[in-house]
Design a protein around this motif. Structure first.
Motif, PDB file in Angstrom:
ATOM      1  N   ASP A 152     -44.633 104.149  90.257  1.00  0.00           N
ATOM      2  CA  ASP A 152     -43.402 103.802  90.950  1.00  0.00           C
ATOM      3  C   ASP A 152     -42.711 105.069  91.447  1.00  0.00           C
TER       4      ASP A 152
ATOM      5  N   SER B  71     -36.848 101.483  83.260  1.00  0.00           N
ATOM      6  CA  SER B  71     -37.589 102.721  83.503  1.00  0.00           C
ATOM      7  C   SER B  71     -36.770 103.881  82.944  1.00  0.00           C
TER       8      SER B  71
ATOM      9  N   ARG C  21     -35.770 104.406  88.890  1.00  0.00           N
ATOM     10  CA  ARG C  21     -36.898 103.859  89.645  1.00  0.00           C
ATOM     11  C   ARG C  21     -36.394 103.368  90.997  1.00  0.00           C
TER      12      ARG C  21
ATOM     13  N   SER D 162     -45.830 102.812  85.545  1.00  0.00           N
ATOM     14  CA  SER D 162     -45.118 101.582  85.191  1.00  0.00           C
ATOM     15  C   SER D 162     -45.907 100.809  84.154  1.00  0.00           C
TER      16      SER D 162
END
Length: 168
Positions: free
Chosen positions: A159, A29, A127, A153
């Motif tokens: 998220d 992420s 994240r 996501s």
């Protein structure tokens, strides 16, 4: 493995782009969603050029056999009331090199670089409940809070993100 600060991405653009694609495709992420075209990865790194030239952003890479296997950035706050702080951004380690201490080495070295630039407070986010959180906790970063439904996501869900800080 050696660590090196890069003043520009010119010579290592292809390696940096490949690292970014590898990390995004593996679910990291870091602001992108898969599939990430290599052209978009190149454009991202090229877009950092002005900040790297001005010194407001620092780029640290980990080299294994002279090839980039990891990277992290330090965005130095340039606001008059924030010259004591910086943001750690986009800590990346190639999937084939994970669990070898590269992430920790990058994080520890970027902290030293921050101190050299008279920064006494580092912030970062990841994240929520991501494996990166484990590393940040082990390196004495303190969880400051969580924001739910912060980023899209690859699965199409939202998220949460967790903010961390560390006083140097």
């Amino acid at each position: 493995m050696t660590l090196q600060l890069l003043k520009s991405v010119d010579e290592k653009r292809d390696e940096l782009a490949a690292l970014l694609v590898d990390c995004v495709e593996s679910g990291a992420s870091i602001g992108f969603l898969p599939p990430l075209p290599i052209s978009d990865a190149h454009a991202y790194w090229e877009g950092l050029a002005p900040e790297l030239r001005s010194g407001s952003r620092l780029l640290l890479v980990a080299l294994g056999d002279r090839v980039i296997v990891g990277a992290v950035q330090l965005a130095l706050c340039t606001k008059k009331n924030g010259v004591h702080r910086a943001e750690v951004e986009k800590l990346m380690v190639h999937t084939q090199q994970r669990r070898a201490g590269i992430g920790r080495a990058l994080l520890e070295r970027i902290e030293q670089v921050a101190k050299e630039h008279r920064r006494t407070l580092l912030v970062l986010d990841t994240r929520s409940d991501d494996t990166a959180s484990i590393l940040y906790n082990k390196c004495a970063y303190i969880e400051a809070g969580r924001i739910p439904a912060y980023a899209s996501s690859a699965a199409g869900t939202l998220d949460g993100t967790t903010y961390f800080y560390k006083q140097l």
